[in-house]
Scaffold this active site. Sequence first.
Site, short mmCIF file in Angstrom:
data_model
loop_
_atom_site.label_atom_id
_atom_site.label_comp_id
_atom_site.label_asym_id
_atom_site.label_seq_id
_atom_site.Cartn_x
_atom_site.Cartn_y
_atom_site.Cartn_z
N ALA A 15 24.04 43.07 34.04
CA ALA A 15 25.26 44.24 33.71
C ALA A 15 24.96 45.43 33.29
O ALA A 15 24.69 46.71 33.29
CB ALA A 15 26.37 43.38 34.93
N GLU A 37 16.04 39.49 27.23
CA GLU A 37 17.28 38.72 27.63
C GLU A 37 16.36 37.54 27.72
O GLU A 37 15.03 36.48 27.92
CB GLU A 37 16.66 39.12 29.57
CG GLU A 37 17.16 38.01 30.25
CD GLU A 37 18.57 37.77 30.39
OE1 GLU A 37 18.87 36.90 30.15
OE2 GLU A 37 19.33 38.46 30.11
N SER A 43 19.36 41.87 36.17
CA SER A 43 20.01 42.84 36.86
C SER A 43 20.22 42.71 37.97
O SER A 43 20.35 42.75 39.35
CB SER A 43 18.93 44.11 36.91
OG SER A 43 19.65 45.08 37.68
N CYS A 47 28.15 38.84 42.03
CA CYS A 47 29.37 38.77 42.75
C CYS A 47 29.16 38.36 44.45
O CYS A 47 29.65 37.94 45.72
CB CYS A 47 30.64 39.89 42.96
SG CYS A 47 31.01 40.43 41.95
N ASP A 286 30.54 40.51 29.70
CA ASP A 286 31.85 39.44 29.87
C ASP A 286 31.72 39.18 28.08
O ASP A 286 32.69 38.02 28.24
CB ASP A 286 31.08 38.69 30.48
CG ASP A 286 31.38 38.78 31.70
OD1 ASP A 286 31.58 39.89 31.95
OD2 ASP A 286 31.15 38.33 32.87
N ASN A 308 29.40 47.63 34.30
CA ASN A 308 28.61 48.39 34.94
C ASN A 308 29.14 49.41 34.34
O ASN A 308 28.64 50.84 33.62
CB ASN A 308 28.77 48.55 36.36
CG ASN A 308 27.65 47.67 36.41
OD1 ASN A 308 26.16 47.57 36.12
ND2 ASN A 308 27.99 46.74 37.74
N TYR A 429 46.51 58.47 59.59
CA TYR A 429 47.24 58.21 61.14
C TYR A 429 46.87 57.76 62.17
O TYR A 429 46.00 59.30 62.77
CB TYR A 429 48.42 58.31 61.38
CG TYR A 429 49.19 58.16 62.82
CD1 TYR A 429 49.40 56.18 63.03
CD2 TYR A 429 49.43 58.67 63.74
CE1 TYR A 429 49.73 56.16 64.39
CE2 TYR A 429 50.13 58.27 64.77
CZ TYR A 429 50.28 57.12 64.68
OH TYR A 429 50.53 56.90 66.34
N TRP A 437 54.32 55.88 59.73
CA TRP A 437 54.69 55.68 58.82
C TRP A 437 53.57 54.25 57.91
O TRP A 437 54.10 53.20 58.40
CB TRP A 437 56.06 55.36 58.41
CG TRP A 437 56.76 56.36 58.65
CD1 TRP A 437 57.76 56.12 59.78
CD2 TRP A 437 57.23 56.89 58.30
NE1 TRP A 437 58.82 57.32 59.92
CE2 TRP A 437 58.31 58.00 59.04
CE3 TRP A 437 57.06 57.73 56.40
CZ2 TRP A 437 58.46 59.20 57.95
CZ3 TRP A 437 57.86 59.58 56.51
CH2 TRP A 437 58.52 59.65 56.70
N ARG A 445 59.31 54.08 50.08
CA ARG A 445 60.84 54.15 50.37
C ARG A 445 61.94 53.24 50.22
O ARG A 445 62.78 53.59 49.31
CB ARG A 445 60.98 54.39 51.73
CG ARG A 445 62.44 55.18 52.48
CD ARG A 445 62.85 54.94 53.67
NE ARG A 445 61.38 55.36 54.54
CZ ARG A 445 60.45 55.38 55.73
NH1 ARG A 445 61.22 54.12 56.16
NH2 ARG A 445 59.78 55.73 56.55
#
Length: 460
Positions: A15, A37, A43, A47, A286, A308, A429, A437, A445
């Site tokens: 990465a 490498e 590459s 995940c 890492d 990245n 919404y 809400w 709130r």
Amino acid sequence: MSLYSMNIVIIGGVATGLTAAYSIRKNLPSSKITILERGEDISYGACGFPYYIEGLIEKEEKLIAKNAAEVLHDGFDLKLRHEAIDVDFERKEVTVRNLSLQENLTLSYDKLVIATGASAKRLPFFRGMKGVFPLNTLEDANHIKKYIEEAKPEKAVIIGGGNKGIELLETLTLLAVDTQVVEFLPRILNRYDEEFSDLLLKELRGEGHKIHTREEVTGAEASEKGFMKTVVTDQRTYEAELVIESIGLTPNTDFLQGKGLQMEKGAIVTDRYGRTSIGDVYAGGDCALIYDHMSGQNTYLPLGTNANKMGRLIGLSIAGKEPDFKGVQGSAMLKVFEFEMAMTGLTDQRAAELGLPFDSVMVRTRNKSGYYPGGTEFFVKITFDRNTGKILGGQVFGREGSALRIQALVASVYAGLTVHDLEYMDFGYIPPLNSVWDSLNIAGRKASEKIENSRRGATR
């Protein structure tokens, strides 16, 4: 030396390394870039490993952003199976071992990028046993996938209850492997606050999944043919033909020890643009720390997003371009079966460790309007400064679509907004997707009321 004709050596081709290489090429097109490498894969998207092992992603090529032929075609000097074994920072030279020919060579550099990643931690009990794997590289994923297809294990033990371990619980369960998760700590997913990790643990155990906390692996036994047979803990013995170790990472920096490079617990210390304590040397991913703007500290967060980002920033920095980058804030997501979790910024436990004047609220709402069919419970927790109301972090938990709700909190934390801003923020919404809400309005709130009540109590 012309900025545009620099000789740049990058150690590591996943990465951070590949992202840095392309970032440099874009901004310094005439520079000579050598990528080392030690493996054969570059590459790839780590995940995606659980979904690849499961078979949801059918071909490993889908996990690879750039293959070796493409990288070579793009003008990079890519050297696979070449491992950096020493660096002379004064002479600006890297000693490299050609693992195929078993020969050494020396490369000089004007700028050096260290992106060596990390290795999976391993327990000594399983040494030499067949059917025991880490899951850190594409090679690891292929080994696990092949073993499951050929050996057809019926029972498995996952050691470690972090994100990867919990994701693998889903993978192996869907492959019809009876799976146990063994976690040494008191709870799984310990980056989250306890009540949040407990929400998921309760749901998973309620569905019959076997997750054991406060349990330490103390030994193992193999069959006469050397295959995994049993895992022994301080509380019981588990039958297992497959074991996956997911107990953390160790930065790949042993070859740099004693060279004068500043490190903490093996991770390279950098600034926000990947510069190390030695001139013309950069590091990221890492193998390095990254700056967390919420804690104001360098921290070890081995995440693909961070790797990245640092690759791109290192490339820009080498080219003399440094955009405004305030740091990361530990944002992360998890999906296991129908459940989703996400977090950003500081949790209560982290704010307490930092000695901050914090408070928090946790609300339980629904992911759709109350009258709309099919809604499910949704939980959100906000950690905030009890004096100013500034949002320090957030966590969410629920079913499908829940994790994406964290993105509004990511932006709120990054921008330094307060719980009062959340209270009336204009969220979208429609009954099938939200309540009139929004859950974050409600949390804002509740937090605002908590601050006001505290102030009233202090003035009495």
